[in-house]
Scaffold this motif. Structure first.
Motif, PDB file in Angstrom:
ATOM      1  N   HIS A 125       0.888  -1.171  -0.049  1.00  0.00           N
ATOM      2  CA  HIS A 125       0.003  -0.024  -0.006  1.00  0.00           C
ATOM      3  C   HIS A 125       0.888   1.132   0.165  1.00  0.00           C
ATOM      4  O   HIS A 125       0.830   2.216  -0.630  1.00  0.00           O
ATOM      5  CB  HIS A 125      -0.738  -0.075   1.307  1.00  0.00           C
ATOM      6  CG  HIS A 125      -2.124   0.756   1.146  1.00  0.00           C
ATOM      7  ND1 HIS A 125      -3.149   0.775   1.930  1.00  0.00           N
ATOM      8  CD2 HIS A 125      -2.423   1.917   0.564  1.00  0.00           C
ATOM      9  CE1 HIS A 125      -4.003   1.595   1.732  1.00  0.00           C
ATOM     10  NE2 HIS A 125      -3.733   2.124   0.539  1.00  0.00           N
ATOM     11  N   ALA A 126       1.999   1.206   0.898  1.00  0.00           N
ATOM     12  CA  ALA A 126       2.770   2.452   0.877  1.00  0.00           C
ATOM     13  C   ALA A 126       3.624   2.601  -0.524  1.00  0.00           C
ATOM     14  O   ALA A 126       3.675   3.686  -0.884  1.00  0.00           O
ATOM     15  CB  ALA A 126       3.877   2.252   2.123  1.00  0.00           C
ATOM     16  N   TRP A 127       4.229   1.446  -0.996  1.00  0.00           N
ATOM     17  CA  TRP A 127       4.688   1.534  -2.271  1.00  0.00           C
ATOM     18  C   TRP A 127       3.662   2.134  -3.697  1.00  0.00           C
ATOM     19  O   TRP A 127       3.975   2.691  -4.245  1.00  0.00           O
ATOM     20  CB  TRP A 127       5.277   0.275  -2.642  1.00  0.00           C
ATOM     21  CG  TRP A 127       6.649   0.197  -2.199  1.00  0.00           C
ATOM     22  CD1 TRP A 127       7.096  -0.848  -1.154  1.00  0.00           C
ATOM     23  CD2 TRP A 127       7.895   0.749  -2.479  1.00  0.00           C
ATOM     24  NE1 TRP A 127       8.390  -0.773  -0.687  1.00  0.00           N
ATOM     25  CE2 TRP A 127       8.942   0.281  -1.880  1.00  0.00           C
ATOM     26  CE3 TRP A 127       8.309   1.623  -3.534  1.00  0.00           C
ATOM     27  CZ2 TRP A 127      10.187   0.525  -2.099  1.00  0.00           C
ATOM     28  CZ3 TRP A 127       9.513   1.920  -3.842  1.00  0.00           C
ATOM     29  CH2 TRP A 127      10.565   1.216  -3.066  1.00  0.00           C
ATOM     30  N   LEU A 185       1.911   6.102  -7.313  1.00  0.00           N
ATOM     31  CA  LEU A 185       0.827   7.244  -7.810  1.00  0.00           C
ATOM     32  C   LEU A 185       1.467   8.739  -7.915  1.00  0.00           C
ATOM     33  O   LEU A 185       1.217   9.276  -8.903  1.00  0.00           O
ATOM     34  CB  LEU A 185      -0.418   7.366  -6.858  1.00  0.00           C
ATOM     35  CG  LEU A 185      -1.630   7.957  -7.426  1.00  0.00           C
ATOM     36  CD1 LEU A 185      -2.125   7.533  -8.733  1.00  0.00           C
ATOM     37  CD2 LEU A 185      -2.574   7.987  -6.240  1.00  0.00           C
ATOM     38  N   LEU A 186       2.190   9.035  -6.835  1.00  0.00           N
ATOM     39  CA  LEU A 186       2.810  10.295  -6.908  1.00  0.00           C
ATOM     40  C   LEU A 186       3.932  10.331  -8.227  1.00  0.00           C
ATOM     41  O   LEU A 186       4.010  11.508  -8.800  1.00  0.00           O
ATOM     42  CB  LEU A 186       3.555  10.540  -5.765  1.00  0.00           C
ATOM     43  CG  LEU A 186       2.885  10.632  -4.258  1.00  0.00           C
ATOM     44  CD1 LEU A 186       3.722  11.194  -3.176  1.00  0.00           C
ATOM     45  CD2 LEU A 186       1.733  11.799  -4.568  1.00  0.00           C
ATOM     46  N   THR A 187       4.250   9.437  -8.384  1.00  0.00           N
ATOM     47  CA  THR A 187       5.485   9.312  -9.577  1.00  0.00           C
ATOM     48  C   THR A 187       4.574   9.599 -10.950  1.00  0.00           C
ATOM     49  O   THR A 187       5.037  10.124 -11.691  1.00  0.00           O
ATOM     50  CB  THR A 187       6.249   7.988  -9.696  1.00  0.00           C
ATOM     51  OG1 THR A 187       7.038   7.916  -8.219  1.00  0.00           O
ATOM     52  CG2 THR A 187       7.250   7.906 -10.854  1.00  0.00           C
ATOM     53  N   VAL A 188       3.512   8.913 -10.918  1.00  0.00           N
ATOM     54  CA  VAL A 188       2.700   8.969 -12.319  1.00  0.00           C
ATOM     55  C   VAL A 188       2.277  10.454 -12.580  1.00  0.00           C
ATOM     56  O   VAL A 188       2.078  10.954 -13.514  1.00  0.00           O
ATOM     57  CB  VAL A 188       1.391   7.893 -12.223  1.00  0.00           C
ATOM     58  CG1 VAL A 188       0.421   8.239 -13.308  1.00  0.00           C
ATOM     59  CG2 VAL A 188       1.890   6.681 -12.125  1.00  0.00           C
ATOM     60  N   VAL A 189       1.649  11.216 -11.286  1.00  0.00           N
ATOM     61  CA  VAL A 189       1.286  12.569 -11.522  1.00  0.00           C
ATOM     62  C   VAL A 189       2.451  13.316 -11.944  1.00  0.00           C
ATOM     63  O   VAL A 189       2.082  14.167 -12.625  1.00  0.00           O
ATOM     64  CB  VAL A 189       0.862  12.815  -9.860  1.00  0.00           C
ATOM     65  CG1 VAL A 189       0.365  14.298 -10.095  1.00  0.00           C
ATOM     66  CG2 VAL A 189      -0.275  12.215  -9.517  1.00  0.00           C
TER      67      VAL A 189
END
Length: 265
Positions: free
Chosen positions: A243-245, A250-254
């Motif tokens: 879940h943490a990874w 998701l932040l990287t995709v943004v």
């Protein structure tokens, strides 16, 4: 836009992102004809989406989970005050500056989560509080609210890591991010709706209410709300570390979405 709404419903439940990180890049891309003002419209639209998503997610969250927020209620007023200041500041700042700061902030957060202990790697047991997770200090409220409203991110990118390092699981930290996001997004939305809209010539192809793209907001919410209702009642069972990874992924995709979008820098 409806598909992105489905995604924001998932991120609201799993990561506490009420829509900001998913909504801002796609609205910037959709309203690219607005030029530099697309970022301003995107942050305003994001605030509206976050208010509705976070409010609905909070109402369907189990009361025992929300009880973990006890002790952090002193954070709410500073959050709202900071958010009000941040929402006014984003109206005055150059949109290109807001865009660069958005990307830089998320990128720095990714590096911090990867390198600093407490998010992916639990702290040593001796450092854990004996009486359970610690409440977030109220002094963090104003800066979190200001940055979140200024960039249109809702605050979960700060509150989830902070609550994680305070001793909460990812499941609880993500759930508690929703009422905190609501506190931030409400004043930001009020500023966005009541403020001066863009010149008619600049927004002829977009139906704006204040600075909010009403059509985009409606489509995003139509996709998100049913997903939130389903996932809150039947939450997926995800191992905490995965879940943490996934949060970092998701932040990287943004960041990638913002860098690849077609608006002129």
């Amino acid at each position: 836009m409806l598909g992105i709404g489905l995604l924001t419903g998932v991120t609201t439940v799993l990561f506490g992102f009420g829509g900001g990180f998913a909504a801002v890049p796609v609205v910037v891309w959709t309203d690219a004809a607005l030029g530099a003002d697309a970022m301003r419209v995107a942050t305003a639209t994001s605030a509206v989406v976050m208010v509705v998503n976070a409010a609905f997610a909070t109402t369907v969250t189990a009361r025992p989970v929300l009880g973990a927020l006890r002790g952090s209620t002193g954070l709410l007023l500073p959050l709202a005050a900071g958010a009000t200041a941040g929402a006014f500041a984003t109206r005055l700042a150059p949109p290109v500056l807001v865009r660069w700061l958005f990307v830089a902030y998320v990128a720095i957060t990714i590096v911090d989560l990867l390198l600093r202990p407490g998010f992916l790697r639990p702290r040593a047991p001796i450092e854990e509080p004996a009486d359970g997770p610690r409440p977030l200090p109220a002094v963090l409220g104003a800066p979190i609210g200001a940055v979140a409203a200024f960039l249109g991110v809702g605050g979960s990118v700060m509150t989830v890591p902070a609550m994680r390092r305070a001793g909460h699981t990812m499941h609880v930290a993500s759930a508690l991010a929703n009422p905190l996001t609501l506190t931030i997004a409400l004043p930001a939305t009020a500023v966005s709706l009541c403020g001066t809209a863009l010149p008619a010539s600049a927004s002829a192809h977009v139906h704006l209410v204040g600075l909010v793209d009403a059509g985009a907001a409606a489509a995003l919410l139509a996709g998100a709300l049913p997903v939130i209702g389903v996932l809150r009642r039947r939450p997926p069972r995800i191992p905490d570390r995965i879940h943490a990874w996934a949060y970092i992924g998701l932040l990287t995709v943004v960041v990638a979405a913002m860098l690849l979008s077609g608006v002129s820098w």
